[in-house]
Design an enzyme around this catalytic site. Structure first.
Site: not given
Length: 518
Positions: A342, A455
């Site tokens: 991310c 994630h």
């Protein structure tokens, strides 16, 4: 319509064990056949969870819902506050971001709107479940904040909930913390406290008995139990207090132990969703180190840049502390793989632009330059559960090509190619990456550097093990199959936690508080 009973867990301070106790109680009541929901009116944390319908809540409430065996929903945490700087935080209301606010502006502009969302969410839970277990935040004794309380005694009063007050004896001063907390409450609030739970005790309980008797005599309230210090629970942590304890957890891996994989996670001030790395810690052939200074880097096999709630500022931290320079020296020695998750993925690129001031006032900043991609931060936040397919047809990584993985996205940025590189991931389904969503991930042409927006990628057992075996082969070690299942490990952890709490807590007395036999 009859509303569900409520029980509330408050603490004498942050990190005394409120979240863990709520998780245990969710499991214990669910074992009795009750449909249980966790609830935290307002949570401040950088670890987040995406519900099945794409709404963002605190990680702790998502985990507590898993312990209760029910789907997580946004009503379980209507307000999530995610710090972006020393004085500002992003406010997420009912799963969607409202924007960045200072503490003063939040209290002045959003207080009544927040309370309306809290009360409506709690009512919906009480209509749908048999029992709601409520978690407080910090301490109810913060007298400077009580006039704008949204999460402690005001919620307990609104829900007519008995309160268990938890204190951490490991940090010392637990009796003073209990008595002092009661002294800071109004008489009506103090009456709502049903009793105490002493947490994180190590040693001979008989030596504690005189203090427990004194506490009960002094306050007129019972001690419901003394919980032992529980470690290695394999349950996702709520916030960065836990991460702080992991930093500096050991020196660089010695040359005599090269039969293991040495994994370094870089830690910066606004590290987010570090639970992405918990699955790696479960593997017996891995040692995961959390590093915030150059001297601790060493020569690891894998370096991971985790998520960030303020990518530009955390990138500046890497440069200012010398970690970026140390990272370049390590990479130049050619011995390891570099991964960004991310915000870490964004940092690995050529450039990060923030024209709307989404995270900081730095505007456009240069990235670390390991991937030929560029990122633009956007006001729109993408929160979604995601499935994707690995596309990695590179020498040494063929076992990963075509692997299906799942996870979730929480991001306010779009990343696009700015040079030749592989996509690394393609969406599995009808929705494809394009101008609106950009790349899900990218990998350098030699496969040594990759990043992704997904994630929980390492929570995919098959992918994780094959990726780690690729690192082992590169290191001259044979591949292994450990059989670690993250889902099974988590379920077993919930049961171990519930069993430990059941052994040391007076559950029959707690059950009577809510009219349930435990």
């Amino acid at each position: 319509m009859a509303l569900a009973k409520t029980l509330m867990v408050q603490g004498t301070a942050s990190d005394v064990g409120k979240s863990v106790l709520v998780t245990a109680l969710c499991r214990l009541f669910a074992r009795k056949g009750l449909r249980v929901a966790p609830f935290k009116a307002q949570n401040m944390a950088l670890n987040a969870y995406v519900t099945a319908d794409g709404l963002e809540i605190g990680r702790a409430q998502g985990v507590q819902a898993e312990a209760a065996g029910v789907p997580a929903c946004v009503e379980m945490n209507p307000i999530l506050i995610k710090p972006t700087g020393e004085q500002t935080a992003q406010v997420v209301l009912l799963g969607r971001p409202l924007g960045n606010f200072s503490a003063r502006a939040y209290r002045a502009e959003l207080h009544e709107r927040a309370w309306a969302a809290i009360t409506a969410s709690l009512r919906r839970l009480r209509e749908a479940f048999d029992l709601v277990i409520i978690e407080g935040a910090g301490s109810p004794a913060e007298v400077n904040l009580k006039d704008r309380d949204l999460v402690n005694m005001r919620v307990a009063e609104h829900a007519d909930a008995p309160v268990l007050l938890v204190g951490d004896i490991d940090r010392g001063g637990v009796f003073a913390a209990f008595v002092g907390t009661l002294a800071c409450l109004t008489a009506e609030e103090a009456r709502r406290v049903a009793g105490f739970v002493v947490n994180k005790f190590r040693g001979d309980k008989t030596l504690l008995e005189p203090g427990l008797r004194w506490l009960e005599a002094r306050t007129g309230k019972p001690v419901f139990g003394v919980l032992p210090y529980l470690s290695d629970l394999a349950i996702d942590a709520e916030d960065s207090v836990v991460l702080e304890r992991r930093v500096g957890g050991g020196p660089p891996w010695p040359a005599s132990r090269r039969d293991f994989l040495d994994i370094v996670v870089l830690v910066y001030p606004r590290t987010a969703n570090f639970t992405d790395l918990d699955a790696l810690e479960a593997e017996p052939d891995c040692r995961v180190r959390y590093v915030s200074r150059p001297a601790a880097l060493g020569d690891p096999d894998l370096v991971i840049l985790p998520g960030s709630k303020n990518t530009a500022e955390d990138l500046a931290y890497l440069v200012d502390t010398g970690l970026a320079e140390a990272l370049r020296a390590w990479f130049g020695r050619g011995a390891g793989t570099l991964v960004g998750l991310c915000g870490g993925f964004q940092m690995l690129g050529l450039r990060i632009a923030d024209p709307h001031g989404v995270e900081s006032a730095r505007g456009a900043v240069a990235g670390l330059g390991w991937l030929p991609v560029e990122t633009e931060l956007t006001p729109h936040k993408r929160t979604v559960r995601t499935t994707a397919v690995i596309t990695l047809p590179l020498p040494g990584w063929q076992d990963l090509d075509g692997q299906r993985v799942s996870g979730y996205e929480i991001r306010m940025g779009v990343t696009r190619k700015a040079g030749p590189c592989h996509a690394f991931l393609r969406p599995d389904g009808a929705v494809a990456s394009g101008e609106e969503t950009g790349l899900l991930g990218a990998v350098s042409r030699d496969g040594r550097v990759w990043g992704t927006y997904i994630h929980d990628l390492f929570h995919n057992d098959r992918f994780r093990r094959r990726f780690l075996n690729g690192l082992r082969v590169q290191k001259g070690l044979p591949p292994v199959e450990t059989g670690v299942s993250i889902a099974r490990r988590k379920e077993e952890a919930f049961d171990r936690l519930a069993d430990a709490v059941a052994e040391h807590l007076d559950l029959s007395r707690i059950g009577r508080l809510v009219g349930v036999s435990l």
